[in-house]
Design an enzyme around this catalytic site. Structure first.
Site, mmCIF file in Angstrom:
data_model
loop_
_atom_site.group_PDB
_atom_site.id
_atom_site.type_symbol
_atom_site.label_atom_id
_atom_site.label_comp_id
_atom_site.label_asym_id
_atom_site.label_seq_id
_atom_site.Cartn_x
_atom_site.Cartn_y
_atom_site.Cartn_z
ATOM 1 N N ASP A 108 46.374 2.770 74.168
ATOM 2 C CA ASP A 108 47.578 2.283 75.219
ATOM 3 C C ASP A 108 48.878 2.483 74.507
ATOM 4 O O ASP A 108 49.024 3.419 73.814
ATOM 5 C CB ASP A 108 46.985 0.813 75.611
ATOM 6 C CG ASP A 108 47.322 0.768 76.967
ATOM 7 O OD1 ASP A 108 48.491 0.525 77.498
ATOM 8 O OD2 ASP A 108 46.605 0.538 77.828
ATOM 9 N N SER B 212 43.253 -0.791 85.831
ATOM 10 C CA SER B 212 43.633 -0.875 84.381
ATOM 11 C C SER B 212 43.473 -2.420 83.921
ATOM 12 O O SER B 212 43.382 -2.659 82.952
ATOM 13 C CB SER B 212 44.962 -0.395 84.079
ATOM 14 O OG SER B 212 46.096 -0.917 84.697
ATOM 15 N N HIS C 34 52.238 -2.820 78.545
ATOM 16 C CA HIS C 34 51.165 -2.671 79.275
ATOM 17 C C HIS C 34 49.759 -2.852 78.068
ATOM 18 O O HIS C 34 48.629 -3.190 78.298
ATOM 19 C CB HIS C 34 50.672 -1.315 79.681
ATOM 20 C CG HIS C 34 49.650 -0.868 80.628
ATOM 21 N ND1 HIS C 34 48.646 -0.190 79.846
ATOM 22 C CD2 HIS C 34 49.571 -0.991 81.679
ATOM 23 C CE1 HIS C 34 47.572 -0.060 80.935
ATOM 24 N NE2 HIS C 34 48.227 -0.346 82.164
#
Length: 878
Positions: free
Chosen positions: A196, A392, A227
């Protein structure tokens, strides 16, 4: 391996396999628009040290000047270890060098390097503490029509592999993870990799971060986006918003820059490092529609072959069907979709089917499983919690649950591998009411049931789905919506075989079809297609279902069972071959063969299953995401039209073969929807004879094709210093003109938009073409006033034309037994991915004319249309 397949279908499958292997270089960049010029990934047959690349390539390319090529140095944590690929820059003699590399036995493949931009919508990466808006809300603002010189970020932010944005709940309690915590299981002993945007050093939520690595060119480890921190928190946070496995060993792979950019080579290096570190679980909250990115896909296979359990988000392109993202759509990966806390499929969650198999068959069940992905709480960048949504989010929920499950059975000597874990998850999943298999897969994750299943797991092979019931609605949509009848195109159900016995396996002997005599099983005919070997941990098993000739007048339910054995090598050297039996019950509704006037054939074969380059949208107004990646299947973006046709009593069959492979006497009409492919000469001749001799009617749904517009909407990618030119327009009009030329019909290069009024109803005409030639005994319908969209795009000026021929009805007069032809210049209002308002009632009019041979539904002119030849489009050079 092909078993008992009709000749045309078997030939088509061989063609498709040939395309995948021999055209891998072209296909490898089809769906990743940012091709890095002059850079190529050279995949070797084995692993080599970095200092071996140069002499190895020097020997291979000795006859070429060393000024023509150069090995690109890669500086990352994997550089000190052997690798199976090299990054090569080529300036001169490119084609000759590539041919030399491909002919070498030590080179496995060569593919272009790709730069992919993955965007978090509405996120300022430098202010990541702010909440992210709901995923299914659209981005604010619209690009102006005149701004067609789009930069590459605007072009690329949707249709390449990207971070699947998380959008807001204490998730661990909802799935009862605390029950396993009370037993002392919290993920200890399990290595989890998170690919990520990184993780801040000393973040207060994490106590077991074993490794943080950066694979970008920024040489930093912190998360500037937020994120990666959120995803890590869902899996392993130990404070506040607790993750599932707080004692798991975290391995943080920073594969995105602060601007959310990555390269394929970064991923390949990072994947190799994950194998080296013997990672157990790997989470990818990323995805894109690039399943033919060969180096990436093959490396995922290698990861799972090395016992890495990969969990990936299925995508945020719902509610449209056929929008699954890669790598979640792969058989060896656990693909995760999203639901809300009311157990409804999230609107943003991508739906199946997989599109790898088009046009020759139906896709597999995906997602594999669904879980909470809406309003979930996770770790914030600077401590505390935030609430986000998206697949996600759902992906790390499953990755965290899998980590917790593995830690809970480590002491039980249970066989843990990608197949056994997936088998435990799907066999224990809770089926959701009202959702079909292409929305929910096997159902909602049930952590405690999965724990029981995995705790008692014995290695075996299993089928997904475990049964085929073509009468079960809505779960087995679309199969359950249309019965089987004699003479129809075979129904293809693509079953995934999961093999928990070993990374490789195969079907031993021949699969058997055992019809139940008391349940009319003899009314069913079956054939099967499957590979010689299942690898890694999985494979496909396609079941081709037809009604026998004796069922041509029969109505009823037929049943039987498919059985076969899957074998794998011995667990230990010198041991016995492992064997597992699979039984798949089959239930089919059969009806008497419908009359020709009720049977519609849909041409799937001439639609691209996936764009092999830059294919623009059918609607030129869609400039924010101008790349068309839909395969135009009757059960994906034309799903609503299919439902409408079935409700009207029509039977819709899908043509996955050339025109030379179907019997036209069985069908009333062939629909040609928004076609991009060319036609073989034999197809043109055969289709003409079908119309004039077998009373087959045609409905042609076209779209725009204008070379100057195509040149205008090309874009220059600043990242790759390359111009991208569309390979066709909204449809391949030159090819359609060849098909229609025998009847004196052709379409022009003009492009129009506006409203058309037919029978007092308004129809939106969106980037459609016009009719240039039409026989005098046909009927032409003209639109009163349409905007010249070609001129609008080319000059920025808005002009309109008073009368535009957009629809034609034709009955060949010299052939009394011929079928009829309808030509309409725009397909958008039939396409759920494009239309603002549908015009399905218009299709009813077309079908009444072509199937019932009623009068033309609208009053028009009967004059010989013959535009200037300059108005007829020719193919774009090159």
């Amino acid at each position: 391996m092909t078993k008992n397949i009709p000749r045309c279908l078997a030939f088509l499958m061989l063609v498709c396999l040939w395309n995948e292997t021999s055209s891998s270089i072209e296909k490898s960049f089809e769906y990743n628009i940012a091709i890095v010029p002059n850079e190529f990934i050279v995949k070797f047959s084995g692993y080599h040290n970095t200092d071996q690349y140069y002499p190895l390539l020097t020997n291979l390319l000795a006859k070429f000047s060393q000024k023509s090529w150069k090995v690109v140095e890669r500086s990352n944590p994997g550089s000190q270890y052997p690798s199976d690929f090299s990054l090569l820059k080529i300036w001169n003699e490119t084609d000759d060098i590539l041919q030399e590399l491909r002919s070498s036995q030590v080179v496995k493949s060569v593919a272009q390097q790709k730069k992919v931009t993955r965007r978090l919508k509405n996120v300022n990466p430098y202010h990541a503490d702010h909440p992210i808006e709901d995923e299914d809300k659209k981005e604010p603002g619209n690009l102006k029509r005149s701004k067609l010189d789009l930069n590459s970020d605007q072009i690329l932010n949707h249709k390449s592999r990207k971070i699947l944005r998380t959008i807001p709940r204490q998730i661990t309690h909802a799935l009862q993870a605390n029950s396993l915590w009370l037993l002392g299981h919290k993920g200890k002993g399990v290595k989890v990799a998170i690919f990520d945007t990184g993780l801040p050093k000393s973040h207060p939520h994490f106590k077991t971060v074993k490794d943080r690595t950066d694979w970008t060119d920024e040489k930093k480890f912190n998360d500037d986006v937020g994120h990666g921190t959120f995803v890590s928190g869902v899996i392993a946070s130990d404070r506040d918003c607790k993750g599932f496995a707080p004692e798991a060993d975290l391995f943080i792979f920073r594969v995105f820059t602060s601007k959310q950019v990555s390269y394929t080579s970064w991923f390949l290096d990072a994947f190799n490092y994950a194998i080296l570190k013997k990672i157990n679980v790997l989470n990818l909250s990323i995805g894109g529609p690039d399943f033919m990115d060969k180096p990436f896909v093959e490396k995922v296979w290698e990861l799972t072959a090395n016992n890495v359990i990969m969990v990936s988000a299925i995508g945020n392109d719902g509610p449209l069907y056929g929008t699954l993202n890669n790598p979640a759509d792969q058989m060896d990966v656990i693909g995760v979709g999203g639901i809300d806390f009311d157990d409804h499929i999230a609107s943003f969650s991508s739906r199946g089917m997989t599109t790898w198999e088009l046009p020759s068959g139906y896709g597999r069940i995906k997602p594999d499983i669904v879980t909470y992905g809406t309003a979930v709480r996770g770790s914030n960048l600077k401590g505390g919690c935030r609430t986000l949504s998206g697949t996600s989010v759902a992906s790390p929920v499953v990755a965290g649950a899998v980590t917790l499950l593995i830690s809970s059975v480590l002491h039980k000597n249970v066989s843990i591998n990608p197949a056994s874990v997936k088998q435990a998850l799907i066999s224990s999943a809770h089926r959701l009411q009202g959702a079909n298999m292409f929305e929910q897969g096997h159902g909602k994750l049930d952590l405690l049931r999965a724990y029981k299943s995995l705790s008692h797991y014995k290695p075996h092979a299993s089928a997904s789905p475990s049964y085929i019931d073509l009468t079960e609605c809505p779960y087995m949509w679309p199969y359950c919506t249309q019965p089987v009848y004699h003479g129809a195109m075979p129904i293809v159900v693509n079953v995934t075989i999961l093999n928990g016995m070993g990374v490789t396996g195969q079907i031993k002997g021949q699969p058997l079809w055992e019809p139940y005599s008391k349940d009319h099983g003899h009314m069913i005919e079956l054939s099967f297609t499957y590979p010689d070997r299942f690898w890694p941990w999985s494979g496909y098993f396609a079941v081709h279902i037809s009604a026998s000739k004796k069922a041509s007048e029969w109505n009823g339910i037929a049943k039987g069972i498919i059985t076969f054995n899957v074998t794998s090598p011995p667990e230990v050297e010198g041991g016995q071959e492992q064997i597992s039996s699979i039984s798949i019950p089959l239930k089919v509704k059969i009806i008497p063969t419908p009359p020709k006037s009720k049977r519609i054939l849909w041409d799937q074969y001439h639609n691209l299953r996936y764009p092999s380059g830059y294919f623009p949208r059918d609607n030129l107004k869609t400039i924010k995401n101008p790349l068309d990646w839909n395969a135009d299947h009757i059960h994906t973006n034309y799903k609503d039209l299919y439902t409408h046709l079935r409700n009207k009593g029509y039977y819709v069959e899908v043509l996955g073969t050339p025109f030379t492979c179907f019997d036209a006497s069985n069908y009333g009409v062939l629909i040609l929807p928004d076609l991009e492919e060319e036609y073989f000469p034999d197809e043109l001749l055969k289709l003409y004879n079908d119309v004039v001799k077998h009373k087959l009617s045609l409905i042609v749904l076209a779209d725009w094709y204008n070379k100057e517009v195509m040149k205008k909407i090309q874009f220059f990618d600043e990242n790759t210093r390359k111009w991208w030119v569309p390979q066709t327009g909204g449809a391949n009009v030159p090819a359609l003109n060849e098909l229609l030329s025998k009847w004196g019909i052709s379409l022009t290069s003009e492009v129009y938009r506006g409203d058309i009024t037919l029978d007092g109803k308004k129809v939106l005409y969106s980037s459609g073409t016009s009719i240039g030639k039409f026989p005098s005994n046909g009927i032409i319908i003209e639109a009163e006033k349409l905007v010249d969209q070609a001129a609008e795009v080319l000059t920025g000026e808005t002009d309109s034309k008073a009368r535009v021929p957009v629809l034609g009805f034709y009955q060949p007069q010299d052939e009394p037994h011929a079928g009829r032809i309808v030509v309409y210049g725009d397909s958008n209002c039939f396409d759920s991915a494009q239309n603002e308002r549908d015009c399905f009632w218009l299709m009813d009019k077309f079908l009444n004319y072509t199937l019932d041979f009623s009068d033309a539904p609208f009053k028009g002119t009967q004059e010989h249309f013959h535009s200037d030849e300059s108005d007829l489009p020719t193919r774009l050079e090159g």
